[in-house]
Design a protein around this motif. Structure first.
Motif, PDB file in Angstrom:
ATOM      1  N   ILE A  84     -29.313   6.637 -12.046  1.00 28.62           N
ATOM      2  CA  ILE A  84     -28.397   7.138 -11.018  1.00 28.62           C
ATOM      3  C   ILE A  84     -26.997   7.308 -11.605  1.00 28.62           C
ATOM      4  O   ILE A  84     -26.328   8.319 -11.382  1.00 28.62           O
ATOM      5  CB  ILE A  84     -28.375   6.183  -9.798  1.00 28.62           C
ATOM      6  CG1 ILE A  84     -29.715   6.243  -9.060  1.00 28.62           C
ATOM      7  CG2 ILE A  84     -27.234   6.521  -8.841  1.00 28.62           C
ATOM      8  CD1 ILE A  84     -29.996   7.516  -8.320  1.00 28.62           C
ATOM      9  N   ALA A 111     -22.928  18.894   0.187  1.00 30.23           N
ATOM     10  CA  ALA A 111     -22.794  17.456   0.465  1.00 30.23           C
ATOM     11  C   ALA A 111     -24.017  16.651   0.034  1.00 30.23           C
ATOM     12  O   ALA A 111     -23.952  15.426  -0.021  1.00 30.23           O
ATOM     13  CB  ALA A 111     -22.546  17.244   1.949  1.00 30.23           C
ATOM     14  N   PHE A 112     -25.121  17.331  -0.279  1.00 29.20           N
ATOM     15  CA  PHE A 112     -26.389  16.626  -0.517  1.00 29.20           C
ATOM     16  C   PHE A 112     -26.265  15.469  -1.532  1.00 29.20           C
ATOM     17  O   PHE A 112     -26.686  14.349  -1.264  1.00 29.20           O
ATOM     18  CB  PHE A 112     -27.470  17.614  -0.960  1.00 29.20           C
ATOM     19  CG  PHE A 112     -28.811  16.986  -1.190  1.00 29.20           C
ATOM     20  CD1 PHE A 112     -29.607  16.627  -0.115  1.00 29.20           C
ATOM     21  CD2 PHE A 112     -29.282  16.736  -2.470  1.00 29.20           C
ATOM     22  CE1 PHE A 112     -30.844  16.036  -0.319  1.00 29.20           C
ATOM     23  CE2 PHE A 112     -30.522  16.152  -2.673  1.00 29.20           C
ATOM     24  CZ  PHE A 112     -31.297  15.800  -1.595  1.00 29.20           C
ATOM     25  N   GLY A 113     -25.658  15.759  -2.683  1.00 31.37           N
ATOM     26  CA  GLY A 113     -25.506  14.731  -3.719  1.00 31.37           C
ATOM     27  C   GLY A 113     -24.668  13.566  -3.237  1.00 31.37           C
ATOM     28  O   GLY A 113     -25.004  12.400  -3.461  1.00 31.37           O
ATOM     29  N   GLU A 115     -24.207  12.657  -0.150  1.00 37.55           N
ATOM     30  CA  GLU A 115     -24.976  11.910   0.864  1.00 37.55           C
ATOM     31  C   GLU A 115     -25.896  10.902   0.188  1.00 37.55           C
ATOM     32  O   GLU A 115     -26.051   9.778   0.636  1.00 37.55           O
ATOM     33  CB  GLU A 115     -25.810  12.875   1.717  1.00 37.55           C
ATOM     34  CG  GLU A 115     -24.992  13.698   2.696  1.00 37.55           C
ATOM     35  CD  GLU A 115     -25.840  14.657   3.532  1.00 37.55           C
ATOM     36  OE1 GLU A 115     -25.384  15.054   4.603  1.00 37.55           O
ATOM     37  OE2 GLU A 115     -26.958  15.011   3.109  1.00 37.55           O
ATOM     38  N   ASN A 116     -26.495  11.332  -0.933  1.00 40.77           N
ATOM     39  CA  ASN A 116     -27.391  10.437  -1.663  1.00 40.77           C
ATOM     40  C   ASN A 116     -26.647   9.239  -2.219  1.00 40.77           C
ATOM     41  O   ASN A 116     -27.208   8.157  -2.363  1.00 40.77           O
ATOM     42  CB  ASN A 116     -28.056  11.181  -2.822  1.00 40.77           C
ATOM     43  CG  ASN A 116     -29.036  12.212  -2.333  1.00 40.77           C
ATOM     44  OD1 ASN A 116     -29.581  12.075  -1.239  1.00 40.77           O
ATOM     45  ND2 ASN A 116     -29.244  13.247  -3.111  1.00 40.77           N
ATOM     46  N   LEU A 117     -25.365   9.454  -2.570  1.00 42.01           N
ATOM     47  CA  LEU A 117     -24.588   8.362  -3.164  1.00 42.01           C
ATOM     48  C   LEU A 117     -23.887   7.524  -2.107  1.00 42.01           C
ATOM     49  O   LEU A 117     -23.178   6.585  -2.432  1.00 42.01           O
ATOM     50  CB  LEU A 117     -23.564   8.927  -4.158  1.00 42.01           C
ATOM     51  CG  LEU A 117     -24.155   9.634  -5.386  1.00 42.01           C
ATOM     52  CD1 LEU A 117     -23.057  10.291  -6.198  1.00 42.01           C
ATOM     53  CD2 LEU A 117     -24.911   8.646  -6.255  1.00 42.01           C
ATOM     54  N   GLY A 118     -24.059   7.878  -0.835  1.00 44.00           N
ATOM     55  CA  GLY A 118     -23.514   7.061   0.250  1.00 44.00           C
ATOM     56  C   GLY A 118     -22.031   7.239   0.513  1.00 44.00           C
ATOM     57  O   GLY A 118     -21.350   6.289   0.891  1.00 44.00           O
ATOM     58  N   PHE A 119     -21.501   8.439   0.324  1.00 49.34           N
ATOM     59  CA  PHE A 119     -20.083   8.690   0.613  1.00 49.34           C
ATOM     60  C   PHE A 119     -19.834   8.702   2.121  1.00 49.34           C
ATOM     61  O   PHE A 119     -20.746   8.978   2.899  1.00 49.34           O
ATOM     62  CB  PHE A 119     -19.670  10.050   0.044  1.00 49.34           C
ATOM     63  CG  PHE A 119     -19.368  10.035  -1.419  1.00 49.34           C
ATOM     64  CD1 PHE A 119     -20.382   9.829  -2.336  1.00 49.34           C
ATOM     65  CD2 PHE A 119     -18.076  10.242  -1.886  1.00 49.34           C
ATOM     66  CE1 PHE A 119     -20.119   9.820  -3.696  1.00 49.34           C
ATOM     67  CE2 PHE A 119     -17.804  10.236  -3.243  1.00 49.34           C
ATOM     68  CZ  PHE A 119     -18.830  10.028  -4.149  1.00 49.34           C
ATOM     69  N   MET A 164     -19.441  15.675  -6.816  1.00 47.66           N
ATOM     70  CA  MET A 164     -19.823  14.343  -7.289  1.00 47.66           C
ATOM     71  C   MET A 164     -18.931  13.893  -8.438  1.00 47.66           C
ATOM     72  O   MET A 164     -19.125  12.822  -8.991  1.00 47.66           O
ATOM     73  CB  MET A 164     -21.291  14.363  -7.736  1.00 47.66           C
ATOM     74  CG  MET A 164     -22.253  14.516  -6.574  1.00 47.66           C
ATOM     75  SD  MET A 164     -23.858  15.126  -7.099  1.00 47.66           S
ATOM     76  CE  MET A 164     -24.561  13.650  -7.797  1.00 47.66           C
TER      77      MET A 164
END
Lengths: 280, 287
Positions: A84, A111-113, A115-119, A164
């Motif tokens: 990650i 935003a997808f990336g 969202e995966n990283l929890g922003f 990101m």
């Protein structure tokens, strides 16, 4: 040690027969080593099947090497816990713009990336705004991803990577499915990102014209690196390039022809302007 | 043009129903459907009709648009009416050769018809006022309690939204493959049903192959953007209840309570109340 360190990288794929048994192994990347420093613009060229796309996937940890190591900021892609963190640092855009878009609305895809990283939503909003502005596609923010052009789709996926704050950008033949104008536009933006935002760029391409954007060119053939030099020096080695199935840029070919007629040229000119300069 | 097909049947309009949280709309539709099937008497149907009319007025979608969905239902409607009308035993009101139409049959057929029509209109209002992506968001959040029994709700919702996102891409693909096959002599329009179905094979095989290739590419693209597939993801536009949503919930609660209460109203006793009222009036006038 650089941004990216590739050490004795070997990748082999299993070849299956009709009964799904492994019959042989195909070596796609054959013991290559190189490193890339921060802020470099490296172009990797080679004909189809030379292993360049596999190399790109190795850099991102999408393919785990059969032998050797890929280190991104010292993190090994073989170490699953660090994947990650590696992917946070190294963003990737793929060949087919259609197959890398996840959401139906541009801003959701960008935003997808994150969202995966929890922003948080506020942070995402801010970063989407910034990255769309950098790429000059603010007006597309609420557009449907199915209704925009191929070049715009590639910019949307670049925006997703910029959000990101990746420090390295790997572009796997991003221009192969878009028209010439879109191609130049996209590459100019990538060039700007490299120079202004100091993002390390690795551009994989089979259009030799695109090496003019790079500081350094790596030429691959049959899974091996056959040349690793500046663009100007690479085009001088026409025999090696020919063996690798790569044709020189049109302007360079013309310069070489003119040189053979006794004109005072270097034989490695890329642009019309350069050529004219010498012909004056 | 085939690519102009819009997804779902969302009708863009600025209305209260459009602005409601998708979860509220899902719950409202569910409650409406439940109310239709637990309705036993005329009062419940009157309530349900009032509920539906309120929704139709508030959503500001033209009525003609809403009842479009009924077209595909006509055959089903016809069959269910016919079966209930002709095959229900009871007090015969009309007889034609061997066919007996009973009072119970008429009532049952009417009930079924109303239920079916209301059901379609009710769910049409949901899809007309909610975008597909909002709908999946609503489902994801609304069903998140299923996480307790290890149902991967977030993953299913993401799959749904990716499926929706790929519909236009695949339609385009079908278009391309059809043209390619037609240029080589394939005919998709001629022949009977079986021949037509057979003609689809050269269309479906390449479509599946390319869909799998796309899926593979997309998986790489998602992985490279740090997708790992657990529910720790955040949302760019998280769903938040507003005041209007809470108010709607209260209305829905009142509605379902009223529907339940109608089960305890006896038609006969109502009639007898009305009967005695009429009797009292009669007495009053006679005096």
């Amino acid at each position: 040690m650089g941004n990216i360190d590739v050490k004795n990288l070997i990748v082999e794929f299993d070849i299956f027969n009709a009964d799904n048994e492994v019959v042989s192994k195909k070596r796609v990347i054959d013991d290559i080593s190189f490193s890339v420093n921060e802020g470099d613009f490296v172009c990797i060229i080679g004909k189809n099947g030379s292993g360049k796309s596999t190399l790109a996937k190795c850099l991102n940890g999408l393919i785990i090497p059969t032998g050797g190591d890929v280190l991104i900021y010292g993190m090994n892609t073989k170490n699953e816990e660090q994947l990650i963190d590696i992917r946070k640092n190294i963003g990737m855009a793929f060949q087919n713009p259609d197959n890398q878009i996840v959401a139906s609305i541009v801003e959701e895809d960008v935003a997808f990336g994150m969202e995966n990283l929890g922003f948080s939503p506020e942070e995402m909003d801010k970063r989407i705004d910034e990255s769309l502005k950098i790429l000059g596609i603010q007006e597309l923010r609420f557009a449907q991803t199915s209704k925009i052009s191929g070049g715009q789709k590639q910019k949307v996926s670049l925006a997703g990577i910029l959000c990101m704050k990746s420090k390295i950008l790997v572009l796997d033949e991003p221009t192969s499915m878009i028209d010439k104008n879109g191609r130049l536009d996209l590459l100019n933006k990538v060039y700007e990102l490299n120079k202004k935002e100091k993002i390390t760029v690795i551009l994989i391409s089979h259009y030799i014209e695109e090496i003019s954007f790079a500081d350094r060119v790596i030429v691959m053939n049959q899974g091996k690196i056959i040349l690793d030099d500046t663009p100007k020096n690479v085009v001088l080695k026409d025999e090696l390039l020919n063996n690798a199935g790569i044709e020189l840029p049109y302007i360079t070919r013309m310069a070489k022809e003119l040189k053979s007629f006794g004109k005072k040229l270097n034989g490695n000119e890329f642009s019309v302007e350069e050529l004219c300069q010498f012909l004056k | 043009m085939i690519r102009d097909i819009t997804l779902g049947q969302y009708y863009k309009k600025d209305s209260i129903v459009h602005s409601l949280d998708p979860r509220v709309k899902l719950v409202a539709t569910l409650i409406f459907l439940i109310s239709l099937f637990i309705s036993t008497n005329i009062f419940a149907y009157i309530l349900a009709t009032a509920y539906l009319i309120t929704a139709i007025i508030l959503c500001k979608v033209p009525f003609g648009f809403i009842i479009r969905g009924l077209k595909s239902l006509l055959l089903l409607l016809f069959i269910s009416i016919a079966f209930n009308l002709f095959l229900t035993p009871g007090k015969v009101v009309f007889s034609f050769y061997a066919i007996n139409i009973t009072k119970e049959g008429i009532i049952l057929a009417l009930k079924m018809a109303i239920r079916l029509v209301y059901l379609v209109i009710g769910s049409s209002i949901l899809t007309l006022t909610t975008t597909p992506s909002k709908l999946t968001d609503g489902l994801e959040k609304g069903l998140s309690f299923l996480n307790v029994i290890k149902v991967p709700v977030a993953e299913i919702a993401l799959m749904m939204s990716i499926a929706l996102r790929f519909i236009p891409t695949l339609i385009e693909e079908v278009d391309k493959i059809m043209n390619a096959q037609m240029s080589r002599g394939a005919n998709f329009e001629k022949g009977n049903l079986i021949e037509k179905a057979k003609a689809l094979i050269p269309l479906l095989v390449p479509l599946f192959v390319s869909a799998f290739k796309r899926a593979n590419d997309l998986a790489y693209a998602m992985e490279s953007r740090c997708y790992v597939g657990d529910s720790k993801r955040t949302k760019l536009r998280p769903l938040k209840y507003k005041r209007i949503d809470y108010i709607t919930y209260i209305y829905l609660l009142v509605f379902i309570i009223l529907i339940f209460l109608t089960r305890y109203i006896k038609i006969d006793s109502t009639l007898s109340i009305m009967g005695s009222f009429r009797g009292a009036l009669k007495l009053y006038y006679e005096r």
